[in-house]
Write an enzyme that holds these catalytic residues in place. Sequence first.
Site, short mmCIF file in Angstrom:
data_model
loop_
_atom_site.label_atom_id
_atom_site.label_comp_id
_atom_site.label_asym_id
_atom_site.label_seq_id
_atom_site.Cartn_x
_atom_site.Cartn_y
_atom_site.Cartn_z
N ARG A 18 -26.45 32.17 19.71
CA ARG A 18 -25.17 31.52 20.45
C ARG A 18 -24.69 30.80 18.92
NH1 ARG A 18 -22.25 30.32 23.93
NH2 ARG A 18 -22.90 29.43 25.53
N GLU A 67 -18.54 26.87 35.39
CA GLU A 67 -17.96 25.90 35.21
C GLU A 67 -16.37 26.13 35.74
OE1 GLU A 67 -15.95 23.59 33.09
OE2 GLU A 67 -18.47 23.34 31.55
N ASP A 84 -8.63 46.34 23.00
CA ASP A 84 -8.56 44.36 23.36
C ASP A 84 -7.69 44.17 25.03
OD1 ASP A 84 -8.61 41.82 22.81
OD2 ASP A 84 -7.26 42.22 20.70
N LEU A 85 -8.36 43.40 26.17
CA LEU A 85 -7.94 43.28 27.15
C LEU A 85 -7.11 42.82 27.40
CD1 LEU A 85 -10.66 40.22 27.67
CD2 LEU A 85 -10.86 43.08 28.51
N LEU A 117 -17.74 40.64 29.62
CA LEU A 117 -18.28 39.51 29.34
C LEU A 117 -17.43 39.17 27.79
CD1 LEU A 117 -21.94 40.79 27.48
CD2 LEU A 117 -21.12 40.85 30.05
N ASN A 136 -20.60 26.96 17.43
CA ASN A 136 -19.58 25.32 18.00
C ASN A 136 -20.05 25.26 19.23
OD1 ASN A 136 -19.53 28.70 18.50
ND2 ASN A 136 -16.78 28.29 18.41
N SER A 151 -18.64 31.70 35.61
CA SER A 151 -19.01 30.84 34.58
C SER A 151 -19.75 29.52 35.81
CB SER A 151 -18.66 30.22 33.98
OG SER A 151 -18.48 29.02 33.03
N ARG A 209 -26.42 25.03 19.51
CA ARG A 209 -26.98 25.52 17.96
C ARG A 209 -26.75 24.51 17.07
NH1 ARG A 209 -26.15 30.24 15.31
NH2 ARG A 209 -27.76 30.20 13.25
N VAL A 236 -23.01 23.61 22.05
CA VAL A 236 -23.53 21.49 20.88
C VAL A 236 -24.89 22.53 20.72
CG1 VAL A 236 -24.03 21.24 23.43
CG2 VAL A 236 -23.74 19.77 21.96
N TYR A 294 -10.28 26.81 31.13
CA TYR A 294 -11.04 28.31 31.34
C TYR A 294 -12.08 28.41 32.32
CZ TYR A 294 -15.83 29.95 30.42
OH TYR A 294 -17.05 31.24 29.80
O1 G4F Z 1 -22.20 23.93 24.03
P1 G4F Z 1 -20.86 24.17 25.34
O2 G4F Z 1 -19.63 23.39 24.38
O3 G4F Z 1 -20.52 24.57 26.06
P2 G4F Z 1 -19.57 24.67 27.45
O4 G4F Z 1 -19.17 23.41 26.94
O5 G4F Z 1 -20.88 23.91 28.74
O6 G4F Z 1 -19.70 25.88 28.09
C1 G4F Z 1 -20.76 26.52 27.74
O7 G4F Z 1 -21.24 26.44 28.82
C2 G4F Z 1 -20.33 27.44 30.02
C3 G4F Z 1 -21.60 27.39 30.98
O8 G4F Z 1 -21.81 26.56 32.23
C4 G4F Z 1 -19.59 28.94 29.83
F1 G4F Z 1 -18.98 28.90 30.35
C5 G4F Z 1 -18.99 28.58 28.44
O9 G4F Z 1 -18.34 29.64 27.82
C6 G4F Z 1 -19.81 28.26 27.14
O10 G4F Z 1 -21.44 29.21 27.37
O11 G4F Z 1 -21.09 22.38 25.24
C7 G4F Z 1 -22.35 21.12 26.57
C8 G4F Z 1 -21.84 20.25 26.44
C9 G4F Z 1 -20.25 19.43 26.65
O12 G4F Z 1 -20.51 18.99 27.84
C10 G4F Z 1 -19.70 19.05 25.92
O13 G4F Z 1 -18.95 17.99 25.89
O14 G4F Z 1 -21.86 19.45 25.33
C11 G4F Z 1 -21.46 18.62 25.36
N1 G4F Z 1 -21.01 17.82 23.47
C12 G4F Z 1 -20.89 17.17 22.84
N2 G4F Z 1 -20.82 17.22 21.51
C13 G4F Z 1 -20.18 18.98 21.99
C14 G4F Z 1 -20.65 18.56 21.27
N3 G4F Z 1 -20.21 20.46 22.52
C15 G4F Z 1 -19.57 21.12 21.62
N4 G4F Z 1 -19.69 22.09 21.51
N5 G4F Z 1 -19.68 20.59 20.15
C16 G4F Z 1 -20.17 19.34 20.30
O15 G4F Z 1 -19.77 18.30 18.96
#
Ligand code: G4F
Length: 330
Positions: free
Chosen positions: A190, A133, A64-65, A86, A193, A131, A197, A195, A155
């Site tokens: 993916r 982010e 573990d990290l 990762l 949780n 990322s 997937r 968006v 994050y």
């Molecule tokens: O799929 P998300 O949760 O991805 P997010 O936040 O962009 O992060 C992913 O990508 C990053 C790289 O840029 C990684 F660093 C990170 O580890 C991860 O892999 O959300 C994408 C977008 C967001 O704007 C969020 O607010 O979708 C929007 N969203 C809208 N409805 C939702 C939902 N996100 C999630 N998870 N669930 C929803 O119901």
Amino acid sequence: MSKIALITGITGQDGSYLTELLLERGYVVHGVVRRTSSLDRSRLKDLYADSETYKNRLFLHYADLDDPTTLRRVIFKAAPDEIYHLAGQSHVGLSFEIPESTCEMTAMGTLRLLEMIRDLPKKPRLFHAASSEIFGKPTDVPQDEKTSLRPVNPYGCAKAFAFQMVAVYRDTFGIFACNGIMYNHESPRRGENFVTRKICRAAAAIKLGIEKELSLGDLSSKRDWGDARDYVVGMFLALQHETPGDYVFATGELNSVEDVVRIAFETVGLDWKQFVKQDPRFMRPAEPQRLIGNPSKAELQLGWKRTRAFTQLIAEMTLSDLENLRPTGA
Ligand code: G4F
């Protein structure tokens, strides 16, 4: 002699694709697995079941990290030529709920790994999955390796710390360490949780009559979405280059959550407006803005290119979920 790779986060989407890529190229692969109550290693199940691979060219270790002794022991035992880092708490929304453990895993975990590598007489090459982010509210659109860091969530702050530490250890201690500035990357593997997937799975479940509706947060939110299988190739190429560096891996295209919804529901022949509703529970306190990456450096220096378009990817993910959810025999 086979090269040896160590992967933290091997059971995740990227870890599983990277494992397949490295095994195909003749590597021996060691993976670090957290000892949690969940034994979900479904993404590796085919490799697990293959007796020629598992415990022969693929080895999993509990470490573990946040438990440096266990990780140091695994690195010592595996003696890797390359480390692909990762692992970490990867959910941006969740990082507002658990900021301390996000920073502990993602920021401090990376620093601990760098400290371990620093002490080794023969230092392995390191790839760190940073990322987009880290840019948060960027000054430049599109962003590249020189864009200033302006994270807007815990994050992003943790990743920005790790990103800069990797550069500091590269410059100060001569470690061959690379940052991949990874924009969103998706696949049928993916996590549910995230968006894309969540949407693809729900469209398939609604089509099959298993679910009735889909609740989402901000439908207007936009991301630069690529294919995870292309992005793990980039990780590999970064460590084969003659000099270490930082690379943006991105598509250079923006699409909205609504675009994902429309393509997924069209793929199963449904009108999304009848099934999708907005729910404040899924809205985030802050959203990054205009995260679009410029992958020119990776393309020119590493010869990296992407192979699948956004529409094709979302359709493939939806059809994969349709297949997985379909009752057997139907
Ligand atoms: O799929 P998300 O949760 O991805 P997010 O936040 O962009 O992060 C992913 O990508 C990053 C790289 O840029 C990684 F660093 C990170 O580890 C991860 O892999 O959300 C994408 C977008 C967001 O704007 C969020 O607010 O979708 C929007 N969203 C809208 N409805 C939702 C939902 N996100 C999630 N998870 N669930 C929803 O119901």
